[in-house]
Design an enzyme around this catalytic site. Sequence first.
Site, PDB file in Angstrom:
ATOM      1  N   GLU A  87       0.794  -1.221   0.000  1.00 12.50           N
ATOM      2  CA  GLU A  87       0.000   0.000   0.000  1.00 12.50           C
ATOM      3  C   GLU A  87       0.826   1.269   0.000  1.00 12.50           C
ATOM      4  O   GLU A  87       1.996   1.281   0.378  1.00 12.50           O
ATOM      5  CB  GLU A  87      -0.930  -0.004   1.223  1.00 12.50           C
ATOM      6  CG  GLU A  87      -1.893  -1.166   1.167  1.00 12.50           C
ATOM      7  CD  GLU A  87      -3.059  -1.018   2.108  1.00 12.50           C
ATOM      8  OE1 GLU A  87      -3.298   0.093   2.620  1.00 12.50           O
ATOM      9  OE2 GLU A  87      -3.730  -2.029   2.340  1.00 12.50           O
ATOM     10  N   CYS A 146       3.410   8.515   1.665  1.00 11.62           N
ATOM     11  CA  CYS A 146       3.927   7.502   2.593  1.00 11.62           C
ATOM     12  C   CYS A 146       4.203   6.247   1.758  1.00 11.62           C
ATOM     13  O   CYS A 146       3.287   5.634   1.217  1.00 11.62           O
ATOM     14  CB  CYS A 146       2.862   7.260   3.661  1.00 11.62           C
ATOM     15  SG  CYS A 146       3.341   6.076   4.896  1.00 11.62           S
ATOM     16  N   CYS A 154       6.756  -7.444   6.977  1.00  8.65           N
ATOM     17  CA  CYS A 154       7.885  -6.950   7.775  1.00  8.65           C
ATOM     18  C   CYS A 154       8.447  -8.117   8.576  1.00  8.65           C
ATOM     19  O   CYS A 154       7.685  -8.969   9.027  1.00  8.65           O
ATOM     20  CB  CYS A 154       7.411  -5.840   8.720  1.00  8.65           C
ATOM     21  SG  CYS A 154       8.761  -4.971   9.559  1.00  8.65           S
ATOM     22  N   CYS A 159       6.502  -5.186  15.826  1.00  7.27           N
ATOM     23  CA  CYS A 159       6.120  -4.199  16.821  1.00  7.27           C
ATOM     24  C   CYS A 159       4.666  -4.502  17.177  1.00  7.27           C
ATOM     25  O   CYS A 159       3.835  -4.668  16.274  1.00  7.27           O
ATOM     26  CB  CYS A 159       6.320  -2.797  16.271  1.00  7.27           C
ATOM     27  SG  CYS A 159       8.027  -2.575  15.721  1.00  7.27           S
ATOM     28  N   CYS A 198       1.616  -2.565  15.706  1.00  9.74           N
ATOM     29  CA  CYS A 198       1.625  -2.277  14.270  1.00  9.74           C
ATOM     30  C   CYS A 198       0.986  -3.410  13.494  1.00  9.74           C
ATOM     31  O   CYS A 198       1.362  -4.576  13.655  1.00  9.74           O
ATOM     32  CB  CYS A 198       3.064  -2.075  13.799  1.00  9.74           C
ATOM     33  SG  CYS A 198       3.223  -1.976  11.997  1.00  9.74           S
ATOM     34  N   GLU A 255      10.382  -2.377   7.003  1.00 12.58           N
ATOM     35  CA  GLU A 255      11.483  -1.699   7.680  1.00 12.58           C
ATOM     36  C   GLU A 255      12.524  -1.337   6.606  1.00 12.58           C
ATOM     37  O   GLU A 255      13.243  -2.209   6.102  1.00 12.58           O
ATOM     38  CB  GLU A 255      12.076  -2.635   8.746  1.00 12.58           C
ATOM     39  CG  GLU A 255      13.395  -2.204   9.352  1.00 12.58           C
ATOM     40  CD  GLU A 255      13.426  -0.743   9.812  1.00 12.58           C
ATOM     41  OE1 GLU A 255      12.611  -0.355  10.650  1.00 12.58           O
ATOM     42  OE2 GLU A 255      14.281   0.008   9.311  1.00 12.58           O
ATOM     43  N   SER A 301      11.500   5.236  15.376  1.00 13.66           N
ATOM     44  CA  SER A 301      10.317   4.785  16.109  1.00 13.66           C
ATOM     45  C   SER A 301      10.738   4.379  17.511  1.00 13.66           C
ATOM     46  O   SER A 301      11.036   3.222  17.767  1.00 13.66           O
ATOM     47  CB  SER A 301       9.681   3.601  15.371  1.00 13.66           C
ATOM     48  OG  SER A 301       9.173   4.035  14.136  1.00 13.66           O
ATOM     49  N   LEU A 302      10.746   5.345  18.407  1.00 17.08           N
ATOM     50  CA  LEU A 302      11.225   5.082  19.769  1.00 17.08           C
ATOM     51  C   LEU A 302      10.121   4.416  20.593  1.00 17.08           C
ATOM     52  O   LEU A 302      10.294   3.316  21.099  1.00 17.08           O
ATOM     53  CB  LEU A 302      11.687   6.400  20.404  1.00 17.08           C
ATOM     54  CG  LEU A 302      12.411   6.258  21.735  1.00 17.08           C
ATOM     55  CD1 LEU A 302      13.698   5.472  21.595  1.00 17.08           C
ATOM     56  CD2 LEU A 302      12.699   7.643  22.339  1.00 17.08           C
ATOM     57  N   HIS A 303       9.007   5.093  20.758  1.00 12.51           N
ATOM     58  CA  HIS A 303       7.790   4.549  21.356  1.00 12.51           C
ATOM     59  C   HIS A 303       7.851   4.174  22.828  1.00 12.51           C
ATOM     60  O   HIS A 303       6.812   3.920  23.439  1.00 12.51           O
ATOM     61  CB  HIS A 303       7.269   3.330  20.574  1.00 12.51           C
ATOM     62  CG  HIS A 303       7.007   3.585  19.135  1.00 12.51           C
ATOM     63  ND1 HIS A 303       6.295   4.672  18.678  1.00 12.51           N
ATOM     64  CD2 HIS A 303       7.384   2.908  18.011  1.00 12.51           C
ATOM     65  CE1 HIS A 303       6.226   4.637  17.358  1.00 12.51           C
ATOM     66  NE2 HIS A 303       6.887   3.594  16.929  1.00 12.51           N
ATOM     67  N   CYS A 310      -0.329   5.789   8.283  1.00 12.91           N
ATOM     68  CA  CYS A 310       0.989   5.215   8.016  1.00 12.91           C
ATOM     69  C   CYS A 310       1.289   4.159   9.077  1.00 12.91           C
ATOM     70  O   CYS A 310       0.978   4.339  10.234  1.00 12.91           O
ATOM     71  CB  CYS A 310       2.063   6.286   8.106  1.00 12.91           C
ATOM     72  SG  CYS A 310       2.210   7.266   6.631  1.00 12.91           S
TER      73      CYS A 310
END
Length: 430
Positions: free
Chosen positions: A126, A139, A146, A150, A153, A228, A281-283, A403
């Site tokens: 996508e 995006c 992937c 995560c 996600c 990724e 992407s720390l999160h 995204c």
Amino acid sequence: MHTPLMPIPGHTDPVAVPRPGLVDGVTPREDGRIDLIGLPKQRIVELFAQAGLDAKAAKLRAKQVYHWLYHRGVTEFEAMTDIAKTMRPWLAERFVIGRPEIVEAQVSTDGTRKWLLRTADKHDFEMVFIPDADRGTLCVSSQVGCTLNCRFCHTGTMRLVRNLTPGEIVGQVMLARDSLGEWPKSASDTRIGTMAGLDFDDDDTEAASAYTPDGRLLTNIVMMGMGEPLYNFDNVRDALKLVMDGEGLALSKRRITLSTSGVVPMMARAGEEIGVNLAVSLHAVTKDVRDEIVPINRKYGIEELLQACADYPGASNARRITFEYVMLKDKNDSDDDARELIRLIKQYKLPAKVNLIPFNPWDGAAYECSSPERIKRFAEIVFDAGISAPVRTPRGRDIDAACGQLKTAAEKKSRAELDRLAEEKLAALG
Ligand code: SAH
Ligand code: SF4
């Protein structure tokens, strides 16, 4: 040995045309022709030479074709008006100008557009376009699926099907320009415009540009679709080089952002060889929580990651690193988390900005989004410490276009299946 001959204009070969052979990084096509999209100019020169042109002709034709492909966006050799009429069918017999196939295109009530795309070998992925007042952001996906998992996600619930090729990556940008009608209309209009009068920077490519009067819609690119990007480094780099080339798509590197979940060993190379803006992407700010929600943290921990950010070539106050932080209720959204985030950013002296992303829920997800009040408070604490911390407005929710949450291509899985997959991916991480 057979020496390829110059093609005779107008002559039809009675024997099969020699095929230049399989090209690295290009998805093979059933008809045996080679898709030129995704190939750098030098590779096109080589292919033209292999197909029978002499060195000088190969170089000249490649230069012309490259310009038509990447700068003017034509999709047929017939449209290449400075190439002899008799030469055009010769090209079309051997090569194609590909685009990912559009399976479905949707427009949200807020103007966000989403495309479900398909590769030549029938894998779906996508792409999303998000228009804003002062910019339009595409995006872009880097992989189908992937390898990482995560936990918030949706792409993480898919297995990696395969990396996208440079052509499939740059092809997304080209397709977006097709759909938005943003290719230069004539040779005198080949410079890249952007939103008229808005904050263009002093990058060489753009400084030389004449801005189109009506402005362009597609001004920015983020590598935040499926996958990724740093686990598909070569293809992402090669595609972005075509996007950044002043003779190609000519989009400034300052308008491109690569987002990584934290593939530490590839970050320095990303800075050196690609040189675009970095988003991380720390999160989460503690080992326990980040290990759970961004499992790559078990391999490359927070300290290592932040050190790689501090070392990222080109990071400065003018070019800050963006930390993405998805707001998960009672998981990573406390005042203490906000304070620890500030402490870490200061400890590593990072020129940083924090994007607070309201969690976009999906069926089967184990988390909820933090309340608006909680998000507001978290943002205030970070902001009061002198760090920019905008809260991202969710876009295109009616068409599931956020995204990192592109889900049409993924099947719904049960909790048990999701857990099994998570285990598998963790084991593979080593
Ligand atoms: N793999 C890369 C880039 C793709 S994900 C990375 O992880 O950075 C792009 C961004 O979307 C990441 O910050 C990701 O964490 C975020 N994201 C993923 N799922 C989300 C969800 N359900 N809600 C909000 N943000 C999400
Ligand atoms: Fe992969 Fe990024 Fe999703 Fe993590 S957030 S599973 S790295 S796409």
